[in-house]
Write a protein that holds these residues in place. Structure first.
Motif, PDB file in Angstrom:
ATOM      1  N   GLY A 126      19.429   7.021   1.341  1.00 16.90           N
ATOM      2  CA  GLY A 126      19.375   7.176   2.780  1.00 16.90           C
ATOM      3  C   GLY A 126      17.966   7.419   3.305  1.00 16.90           C
ATOM      4  N   ARG A 127      17.024   7.672   2.430  1.00 15.47           N
ATOM      5  CA  ARG A 127      15.640   7.896   2.856  1.00 15.47           C
ATOM      6  C   ARG A 127      14.933   6.552   2.901  1.00 15.47           C
ATOM      7  NH1 ARG A 127      11.815  12.595   0.280  1.00 15.47           N
ATOM      8  NH2 ARG A 127      10.624  12.929   2.175  1.00 15.47           N
ATOM      9  N   LYS A 128      14.379   6.212   4.043  1.00 19.19           N
ATOM     10  CA  LYS A 128      13.701   4.931   4.201  1.00 19.19           C
ATOM     11  C   LYS A 128      12.290   5.027   3.641  1.00 19.19           C
ATOM     12  CE  LYS A 128      16.344   3.875   8.302  1.00 19.19           C
ATOM     13  NZ  LYS A 128      16.294   3.771   9.758  1.00 19.19           N
ATOM     14  N   VAL A 129      11.939   4.048   2.823  1.00 17.43           N
ATOM     15  CA  VAL A 129      10.625   4.017   2.190  1.00 17.43           C
ATOM     16  C   VAL A 129       9.996   2.664   2.473  1.00 17.43           C
ATOM     17  CG1 VAL A 129       9.381   4.132   0.000  1.00 17.43           C
ATOM     18  CG2 VAL A 129      11.414   5.549   0.345  1.00 17.43           C
ATOM     19  N   ASN A 175      -1.479   0.635  -2.236  1.00 12.59           N
ATOM     20  CA  ASN A 175      -0.713   1.738  -2.839  1.00 12.59           C
ATOM     21  C   ASN A 175      -0.411   2.865  -1.850  1.00 12.59           C
ATOM     22  OD1 ASN A 175      -0.365   0.656  -5.448  1.00 12.59           O
ATOM     23  ND2 ASN A 175      -2.485   1.181  -5.924  1.00 12.59           N
ATOM     24  N   TRP A 176      -0.122   2.521  -0.601  1.00 11.29           N
ATOM     25  CA  TRP A 176       0.312   3.484   0.405  1.00 11.29           C
ATOM     26  C   TRP A 176       1.825   3.414   0.538  1.00 11.29           C
ATOM     27  CZ3 TRP A 176      -2.464   7.050   3.155  1.00 11.29           C
ATOM     28  CH2 TRP A 176      -3.862   6.964   3.086  1.00 11.29           C
ATOM     29  N   ILE A 177       2.455   4.554   0.788  1.00 12.71           N
ATOM     30  CA  ILE A 177       3.897   4.639   0.984  1.00 12.71           C
ATOM     31  C   ILE A 177       4.146   5.471   2.236  1.00 12.71           C
ATOM     32  CG2 ILE A 177       6.078   5.485   0.029  1.00 12.71           C
ATOM     33  CD1 ILE A 177       4.760   5.198  -2.769  1.00 12.71           C
ATOM     34  N   ILE A 178       5.031   4.988   3.108  1.00 14.87           N
ATOM     35  CA  ILE A 178       5.435   5.751   4.287  1.00 14.87           C
ATOM     36  C   ILE A 178       6.881   6.163   4.087  1.00 14.87           C
ATOM     37  CG2 ILE A 178       5.819   5.693   6.778  1.00 14.87           C
ATOM     38  CD1 ILE A 178       3.786   3.401   6.910  1.00 14.87           C
ATOM     39  N   LEU A 179       7.145   7.453   4.266  1.00  9.48           N
ATOM     40  CA  LEU A 179       8.505   7.967   4.177  1.00  9.48           C
ATOM     41  C   LEU A 179       8.999   8.250   5.586  1.00  9.48           C
ATOM     42  CD1 LEU A 179       7.935  10.465   1.256  1.00  9.48           C
ATOM     43  CD2 LEU A 179       8.797   8.145   1.135  1.00  9.48           C
ATOM     44  N   SER A 187       6.985  11.139   8.901  1.00 12.94           N
ATOM     45  CA  SER A 187       6.359  12.446   8.729  1.00 12.94           C
ATOM     46  C   SER A 187       5.584  12.599   7.440  1.00 12.94           C
ATOM     47  CB  SER A 187       7.416  13.537   8.822  1.00 12.94           C
ATOM     48  OG  SER A 187       8.411  13.323   7.865  1.00 12.94           O
ATOM     49  N   THR A 188       5.735  11.680   6.496  1.00 11.37           N
ATOM     50  CA  THR A 188       5.028  11.790   5.225  1.00 11.37           C
ATOM     51  C   THR A 188       4.430  10.434   4.849  1.00 11.37           C
ATOM     52  OG1 THR A 188       6.588  13.494   4.501  1.00 11.37           O
ATOM     53  CG2 THR A 188       5.221  12.507   2.812  1.00 11.37           C
ATOM     54  N   VAL A 189       3.163  10.470   4.443  1.00 11.84           N
ATOM     55  CA  VAL A 189       2.462   9.273   4.002  1.00 11.84           C
ATOM     56  C   VAL A 189       1.816   9.607   2.662  1.00 11.84           C
ATOM     57  CG1 VAL A 189       0.554   7.706   4.518  1.00 11.84           C
ATOM     58  CG2 VAL A 189       2.020   8.508   6.365  1.00 11.84           C
ATOM     59  N   GLU A 190       1.964   8.707   1.690  1.00 10.77           N
ATOM     60  CA  GLU A 190       1.413   8.938   0.357  1.00 10.77           C
ATOM     61  C   GLU A 190       0.465   7.808  -0.022  1.00 10.77           C
ATOM     62  OE1 GLU A 190       4.515   9.468  -2.531  1.00 10.77           O
ATOM     63  OE2 GLU A 190       5.366  11.170  -1.458  1.00 10.77           O
ATOM     64  N   LYS A 191      -0.540   8.158  -0.823  1.00 12.65           N
ATOM     65  CA  LYS A 191      -1.503   7.171  -1.321  1.00 12.65           C
ATOM     66  C   LYS A 191      -1.704   7.395  -2.809  1.00 12.65           C
ATOM     67  CE  LYS A 191      -5.196   4.348  -1.345  1.00 12.65           C
ATOM     68  NZ  LYS A 191      -5.260   3.685  -2.617  1.00 12.65           N
TER      69      LYS A 191
END
Length: 145
Positions: A126-129, A135-139, A3-7
């Motif tokens: 417990g949060r999968k990263v 430099n992209w991150i998927i939560l 549900s969350t993607v960061e750059k």
């Protein structure tokens, strides 16, 4: 559900290098997760408009494009998020700042940012990263807070 993607923005992403770039390069991992709308690869360079709302209630429109001309005799085979310049300038985002995208609720995706000087995000246990190239991150979470 992802549900969350960061750059984390590069100088090239923000225009600080003064080089022309056609938006943020979206890793194929994110495209395959269908975080952004599905684009039809049988159409040359399919695209769609994405409506976003930031934390201040401002509304933005970005374009999501699959430059797939490699499938039609060309060389490009990449996903991009374009038409972001106004958003980046409005918030004066710089290299090292982070843009956060959240799955849509209704018509709008969420979009927010975090300044470089605010430091790295710490994720609760417990949060999968998943950290990706560029430099992209998927939560992997349903929590949109």
């Amino acid at each position: 559900m992802r549900s969350t993607v960061e750059k984390v923005l590069s100088a090239n992403d923000t225009g600080e290098t003064h080089a022309h770039q056609a938006g943020l390069l979206i890793p194929k991992n994110i495209a395959r997760l269908e975080f952004f709308p599905k684009l039809d690869p049988s159409i040359k360079n399919p695209r769609c408009v994405i409506d976003l709302r930031d934390a201040a209630g401002e509304e933005w429109t970005f374009n999501y494009i699959y430059y797939n001309n490699a499938l039609f005799g060309g060389t490009r085979n990449e996903y991009r998020l374009t038409s972001m310049t106004e958003f980046l300038r409005h918030y004066d985002l710089k290299e090292g700042d982070t843009v956060v995208f959240k799955r849509p609720t209704g018509r709008f995706y969420g979009v927010d940012y975090r300044r470089k000087h605010q430091g790295l995000t710490t994720f609760p246990s417990g949060r999968k990263v998943l950290k990706l190239s560029g430099n992209w991150i998927i939560l992997d979470t349903d929590d949109l807070s």
